[in-house]
Design an enzyme around this catalytic site. Sequence first.
Site, PDB file in Angstrom:
ATOM      1  N   CYS A 130       0.841  -1.207   0.000  1.00 25.37           N
ATOM      2  CA  CYS A 130       0.000   0.000   0.000  1.00 25.37           C
ATOM      3  C   CYS A 130       0.878   1.259   0.000  1.00 25.37           C
ATOM      4  O   CYS A 130       1.380   1.658   1.055  1.00 25.37           O
ATOM      5  CB  CYS A 130      -0.910  -0.042   1.224  1.00 25.37           C
ATOM      6  SG  CYS A 130      -1.944   1.408   1.409  1.00 25.37           S
ATOM      7  N   CYS A 133      -0.351   4.200   2.025  1.00 25.41           N
ATOM      8  CA  CYS A 133      -0.221   4.019   3.484  1.00 25.41           C
ATOM      9  C   CYS A 133       1.227   4.157   3.929  1.00 25.41           C
ATOM     10  O   CYS A 133       1.512   4.801   4.933  1.00 25.41           O
ATOM     11  CB  CYS A 133      -0.700   2.631   3.891  1.00 25.41           C
ATOM     12  SG  CYS A 133      -2.160   2.053   3.055  1.00 25.41           S
ATOM     13  N   ASP A 134       2.127   3.525   3.221  1.00 29.34           N
ATOM     14  CA  ASP A 134       3.491   3.366   3.732  1.00 29.34           C
ATOM     15  C   ASP A 134       4.550   4.157   2.970  1.00 29.34           C
ATOM     16  O   ASP A 134       5.716   4.179   3.373  1.00 29.34           O
ATOM     17  CB  ASP A 134       3.888   1.868   3.699  1.00 29.34           C
ATOM     18  CG  ASP A 134       2.974   1.034   4.590  1.00 29.34           C
ATOM     19  OD1 ASP A 134       2.457   1.592   5.576  1.00 29.34           O
ATOM     20  OD2 ASP A 134       2.773  -0.149   4.292  1.00 29.34           O
TER      21      ASP A 134
HETATM   22  C1  LIG Z   1      -0.232  -3.661   4.811  1.00 29.93           C
HETATM   23  C2  LIG Z   1      -1.383  -2.698   4.740  1.00 29.93           C
HETATM   24  C3  LIG Z   1      -1.229  -1.424   5.223  1.00 29.93           C
HETATM   25  C4  LIG Z   1      -2.289  -0.518   5.159  1.00 29.93           C
HETATM   26  N1  LIG Z   1      -2.096   0.730   5.668  1.00 29.93           N
HETATM   27  C5  LIG Z   1      -3.101   1.632   5.615  1.00 29.93           C
HETATM   28  C6  LIG Z   1      -2.928   2.956   6.124  1.00 29.93           C
HETATM   29  O1  LIG Z   1      -1.857   3.316   6.615  1.00 29.93           O
HETATM   30  N2  LIG Z   1      -3.981   3.811   6.026  1.00 29.93           N
HETATM   31  C7  LIG Z   1      -5.174   3.469   5.466  1.00 29.93           C
HETATM   32  O2  LIG Z   1      -6.091   4.287   5.444  1.00 29.93           O
HETATM   33  N3  LIG Z   1      -5.362   2.233   4.954  1.00 29.93           N
HETATM   34  C8  LIG Z   1      -4.362   1.312   5.014  1.00 29.93           C
HETATM   35  N4  LIG Z   1      -4.544   0.064   4.479  1.00 29.93           N
HETATM   36  C9  LIG Z   1      -5.840  -0.254   3.859  1.00 29.93           C
HETATM   37  C10 LIG Z   1      -6.929  -0.524   4.938  1.00 29.93           C
HETATM   38  O3  LIG Z   1      -6.407  -1.387   5.937  1.00 29.93           O
HETATM   39  C11 LIG Z   1      -8.168  -1.125   4.305  1.00 29.93           C
HETATM   40  O4  LIG Z   1      -8.649  -0.248   3.306  1.00 29.93           O
HETATM   41  C12 LIG Z   1      -9.268  -1.345   5.343  1.00 29.93           C
HETATM   42  O5  LIG Z   1      -8.825  -2.213   6.362  1.00 29.93           O
HETATM   43  C13 LIG Z   1     -10.511  -1.942   4.697  1.00 29.93           C
HETATM   44  O6  LIG Z   1     -11.446  -2.171   5.706  1.00 29.93           O
HETATM   45  P1  LIG Z   1     -12.624  -3.226   5.507  1.00 29.93           P
HETATM   46  O7  LIG Z   1     -13.355  -3.246   6.795  1.00 29.93           O
HETATM   47  O8  LIG Z   1     -13.357  -2.944   4.269  1.00 29.93           O
HETATM   48  O9  LIG Z   1     -11.911  -4.643   5.236  1.00 29.93           O
HETATM   49  P2  LIG Z   1     -10.838  -5.466   6.038  1.00 29.93           P
HETATM   50  O10 LIG Z   1      -9.932  -4.614   6.812  1.00 29.93           O
HETATM   51  O11 LIG Z   1     -10.261  -6.392   5.009  1.00 29.93           O
HETATM   52  O12 LIG Z   1     -11.697  -6.318   7.081  1.00 29.93           O
HETATM   53  C14 LIG Z   1     -12.552  -7.346   6.652  1.00 29.93           C
HETATM   54  C15 LIG Z   1     -12.765  -8.297   7.822  1.00 29.93           C
HETATM   55  O13 LIG Z   1     -13.753  -9.251   7.457  1.00 29.93           O
HETATM   56  C16 LIG Z   1     -13.389 -10.516   7.991  1.00 29.93           C
HETATM   57  N5  LIG Z   1     -14.080 -11.558   7.232  1.00 29.93           N
HETATM   58  C17 LIG Z   1     -13.957 -11.806   5.902  1.00 29.93           C
HETATM   59  N6  LIG Z   1     -14.769 -12.833   5.564  1.00 29.93           N
HETATM   60  C18 LIG Z   1     -15.423 -13.229   6.696  1.00 29.93           C
HETATM   61  C19 LIG Z   1     -16.385 -14.245   6.990  1.00 29.93           C
HETATM   62  N7  LIG Z   1     -16.846 -15.064   6.053  1.00 29.93           N
HETATM   63  N8  LIG Z   1     -16.826 -14.375   8.260  1.00 29.93           N
HETATM   64  C20 LIG Z   1     -16.348 -13.557   9.247  1.00 29.93           C
HETATM   65  N9  LIG Z   1     -15.439 -12.580   9.032  1.00 29.93           N
HETATM   66  C21 LIG Z   1     -14.987 -12.416   7.768  1.00 29.93           C
HETATM   67  C22 LIG Z   1     -11.869 -10.534   7.818  1.00 29.93           C
HETATM   68  O14 LIG Z   1     -11.280 -11.486   8.687  1.00 29.93           O
HETATM   69  C23 LIG Z   1     -11.502  -9.099   8.174  1.00 29.93           C
HETATM   70  O15 LIG Z   1     -11.231  -8.953   9.549  1.00 29.93           O
HETATM   71  C24 LIG Z   1      -3.521  -0.888   4.563  1.00 29.93           C
HETATM   72  C25 LIG Z   1      -3.694  -2.183   4.072  1.00 29.93           C
HETATM   73  C26 LIG Z   1      -2.651  -3.095   4.166  1.00 29.93           C
HETATM   74  C27 LIG Z   1      -2.850  -4.505   3.660  1.00 29.93           C
END
Ligand SMILES: Cc1cc2nc3c(=O)[nH]c(=O)nc-3n(C[C@H](O)[C@H](O)[C@H](O)COP(=O)(O)OP(=O)(O)OC[C@H]3O[C@@H](n4cnc5c(N)ncnc54)[C@H](O)[C@@H]3O)c2cc1C
Length: 303
Positions: A130, A133-134
């Site tokens: 990302c 982010c980083d």
């Molecule tokens: C290495 C890295 C660094 C990042 N750094 C930043 C940053 O500095 N700033 C920033 O703004 N964004 C950052 N991001 C992006 C940010 O983390 C994501 O955009 C954000 O987390 C998305 O949120 P979400 O809730 O949509 O999905 P996710 O964070 O992917 O959460 C989805 C959740 O659903 C759960 N899940 C999935 N399927 C099921 C199921 N069938 N049953 C139960 N649970 C389930 C998963 O286990 C997970 O916990 C980064 C991403 C990465 C990979």
Amino acid sequence: MRDFDLVIIGAGPAGLTSALYGSRAGLSVAVLEHQMPGGQANLTFDIDNLPSNDAISGFALSKKMRERAESFGAKIIEDKAISIDAGSLIVSGESGTYQAKAIILATGAEHRKLGMPSEERFAGRGISYCAACDGAFFKGKKVLVIGGGNSAFGAAVYLSKISNDVAIVSRRDRFRADRCLVKSAKDAGVKLVPDLVPFEFRGGKSLASAVFKDRLTGETKELPAEGVFIYVGISPNVELAKAAGIELDDSGYIRVDCDQATSKEGIFAAGDVCGGIKQIVAAWGTGATAAIRAFEFITSGRH
Ligand SMILES: Cc1cc2nc3c(=O)[nH]c(=O)nc-3n(C[C@H](O)[C@H](O)[C@H](O)COP(=O)(O)OP(=O)(O)OC[C@H]3O[C@@H](n4cnc5c(N)ncnc54)[C@H](O)[C@@H]3O)c2cc1C
């Protein structure tokens, strides 16, 4: 069977925001999570692009988001959702069954990895998925972007504003990105390196170089790099949605309207699983919208 007004699948930033909004509005809310609450936020050491905080570790932010949702009464349940009955709004998990009046899918996405053991070793120690982010951690450092599509080029252009030594390395002979992005990268001084297949990452405590195999000659090439950004695709977690007959868009994300409503009545979606900008603030925003619209759906008696 347990009954809740709102069942949210996924406790990442989107799901936990929906949980906070839903429970604060007086709904009974269950959030199913099969890994660690916080989702991808747990994967980053320092998050410094949140308007409300100084830099905060992903782990600390995840804990805060969870506590905020729970403080309004949301129940976070350790369970993996395995199917949704879109007609009766019943979610089946590995450990229980949940009757809902509305459902929010916040299952997020996973960045594709190259799948090498050394990639795991240097994740967060020079290897990132990302740039937004980083990238700031690599000011003035040597940076490689691995990939050849639009997101790789977008990342390289972004990184070129932070470092003046950025190269894009692709395993193919041509770059798949849109021409305008390739031009922007070239104009920004990004070097384009084709035909190199990633082989290994090397370093001590943090990353020092990336080793590639030349696709044409088979020769090994070691490129010094303090930062490597891997952009070989992202996979949204859409299996549940697909199996429930929920429409996906052409890129394979859940199709939602501006109210975060999916093609099935009473089922909403939020966060990375819907595509668009994949950032925490974006997940917060769509998570809030989905919960507000779910609340309206439930209280209008349409369920
Ligand atoms: C290495 C890295 C660094 C990042 N750094 C930043 C940053 O500095 N700033 C920033 O703004 N964004 C950052 N991001 C992006 C940010 O983390 C994501 O955009 C954000 O987390 C998305 O949120 P979400 O809730 O949509 O999905 P996710 O964070 O992917 O959460 C989805 C959740 O659903 C759960 N899940 C999935 N399927 C099921 C199921 N069938 N049953 C139960 N649970 C389930 C998963 O286990 C997970 O916990 C980064 C991403 C990465 C990979």
